[in-house]
Design a protein around this motif. Sequence first.
Motif, PDB file in Angstrom:
ATOM      1  N   UNK A  41     -19.323  -8.494 107.963  1.00 28.72           N
ATOM      2  CA  UNK A  41     -20.548  -8.903 107.388  1.00 28.72           C
ATOM      3  C   UNK A  41     -22.170  -8.201 107.369  1.00 28.72           C
ATOM      4  N   UNK A  42     -21.789  -6.757 107.755  1.00 24.04           N
ATOM      5  CA  UNK A  42     -22.773  -6.104 108.015  1.00 24.04           C
ATOM      6  C   UNK A  42     -23.317  -5.162 106.534  1.00 24.04           C
ATOM      7  N   UNK A  43     -24.563  -5.576 106.277  1.00 23.54           N
ATOM      8  CA  UNK A  43     -24.879  -4.765 104.908  1.00 23.54           C
ATOM      9  C   UNK A  43     -25.352  -3.290 104.705  1.00 23.54           C
ATOM     10  N   UNK A  63     -19.478  -5.914  99.491  1.00 24.79           N
ATOM     11  CA  UNK A  63     -19.971  -5.958 100.760  1.00 24.79           C
ATOM     12  C   UNK A  63     -21.332  -5.418 100.941  1.00 24.79           C
ATOM     13  N   UNK A  64     -21.817  -4.700  99.735  1.00 29.22           N
ATOM     14  CA  UNK A  64     -23.373  -4.097  99.819  1.00 29.22           C
ATOM     15  C   UNK A  64     -23.357  -2.900 100.906  1.00 29.22           C
TER      16      UNK A  64
ATOM     17  N   UNK B 204     -22.277 -10.145  91.086  1.00 26.85           N
ATOM     18  CA  UNK B 204     -23.290  -9.619  92.236  1.00 26.85           C
ATOM     19  C   UNK B 204     -24.198  -8.883  91.559  1.00 26.85           C
ATOM     20  N   UNK B 208     -28.208 -10.287  92.200  1.00 26.52           N
ATOM     21  CA  UNK B 208     -29.216  -9.360  92.663  1.00 26.52           C
ATOM     22  C   UNK B 208     -30.399  -9.598  91.974  1.00 26.52           C
ATOM     23  N   UNK B 214     -29.605 -12.520  99.884  1.00 28.22           N
ATOM     24  CA  UNK B 214     -28.801 -11.423 100.181  1.00 28.22           C
ATOM     25  C   UNK B 214     -27.280 -12.053 100.767  1.00 28.22           C
ATOM     26  N   UNK B 218     -23.573 -12.274  99.020  1.00 25.90           N
ATOM     27  CA  UNK B 218     -22.331 -11.922  99.495  1.00 25.90           C
ATOM     28  C   UNK B 218     -21.383 -12.678  99.460  1.00 25.90           C
ATOM     29  N   UNK B 221     -20.081 -13.226  96.133  1.00 24.72           N
ATOM     30  CA  UNK B 221     -19.423 -12.034  95.690  1.00 24.72           C
ATOM     31  C   UNK B 221     -17.925 -11.809  96.249  1.00 24.72           C
ATOM     32  N   UNK B 222     -18.095 -12.146  97.735  1.00 20.90           N
ATOM     33  CA  UNK B 222     -16.773 -12.192  98.309  1.00 20.90           C
ATOM     34  C   UNK B 222     -15.663 -12.945  97.762  1.00 20.90           C
ATOM     35  N   UNK B 294     -13.135 -18.961 104.202  1.00 17.54           N
ATOM     36  CA  UNK B 294     -14.407 -18.605 105.507  1.00 17.54           C
ATOM     37  C   UNK B 294     -15.972 -18.657 104.776  1.00 17.54           C
TER      38      UNK B 294
END
Lengths: 112, 322
Positions: A41-43, A63-64, B204, B208, B214, B218, B221-222, B294
């Motif tokens: 989850x880290x950008x 995941x950016x 995505x 954006x 954000x 995410x 997109x996931x 999740x």
Amino acid sequence: MTMSEVAEVLQAEVLVKGDGLLRRVGHVMASDLMSDVLLVDEEDMLLLTSLASDQVLRTAQIVGAVGVVVVNGKPLPSSMVNVANDLHMTLATSRLSKYDACVAVHAARHPL
Amino acid sequence: MSAPGSQSPVAPDERPGLGESGNDPLVLLELIQRLKVRDVMTADLVTLPRDASMQQAQELMRQKKISGVPVEEKGRFFGLVSIDDIIRALVAGTIHESCGRHMTTKLVVLEDDMPLSFALRYFDRYHYGRFPVLNRDRRLVGIICQRDINRALLVELTRELQRLESVSVQRGGEGAAGSLYLLREFPICKYDFENAGKAANQIKQVLQEKKFATKVIRRIAVAAYELEINLCVHSDGGVLSWQVSSGRAEVIARDAGPGIEDVEWACRDGTSTANEWIRSLGFGAGMGLVNVRRVSDEFEITSKKGSGTTVKAVIYIEGGVA
């Protein structure tokens, strides 16, 4: 460290500058399993992988990630450069192994 | 051949360009990301060699009702003769001299695999009426002007509207009530790894551009990416659809087979029927459905062995859409 500085530490050749070269790298993930990458989850993550496929870049975009460095000096399919350009994703290759690349980044961030 | 020259500029427009205001409809943003320059450009070119005279260029432009002629020999692009160049030649009395001598050579060009959004930014930045289009081998493959873009967008938007209208009717007019913000479907083919992930990447990019939060982007997109890869890896082919209506985003993967025998087992961490080839591509670790669940606020899966599977992921958008 910025992506550009990390690339220097990894003696990497930057093939596509993308949008990430000046971005800060806060986390490094080394994996060949894209399912694992999608759990992060880290950008501000840099992805180190020995997998040379378009899906690596597509996963990184989802995941950016700041950028992708393909390790072990693997030859990249030409499509990867095209996909990286389309996604504005920074793409580089390094001759270092995945393990050595992790050690090199860690050593640069935490010098003895 | 990259610096702006006398490429017949048109009057500058101070209004923000398409995709730059933040208020453009999502359908439009998605279209200008998805369409490539090659999908829009005129590929049937009228060209002249360098030794053709400027008068020949003028006559050709009159006959074909065009405002610029590329100068090209065996695919190699040398320059462009524009109306400005013709006027200058007439004034200077050089209309009988060669195009190679009086054409514009300092040109801004586009590449055929750039997204249309890129071309639109060029039209805004340089205020030229047209751009030559080169392929990756630097060969001239087309020319693009604003009329080409208008025509292509009209065709695509009409197609999109027809599809949205038919969907609205099928859904009992939900869209007509104004709650339907965007709905789009992507066909996904079995084992098509060349394109797998493209739909999620586009989703995505659109989110954006529309400046969604954000974390929300995410999660959507996931979910879209995992479901797209699942369709590619496990189904016989299917459709990935997504829609954003007030307060929620839905991503739905539908396929017509082969179906899942034990849905509960398939949703467990680390269980997968993927083969070694799929695993060598970095997928098939049995995390896909787990990960979709999740990131989702609502998650549903229905399947039957021998028929199709439908997976629906809903993500709540706090504060509504931007």
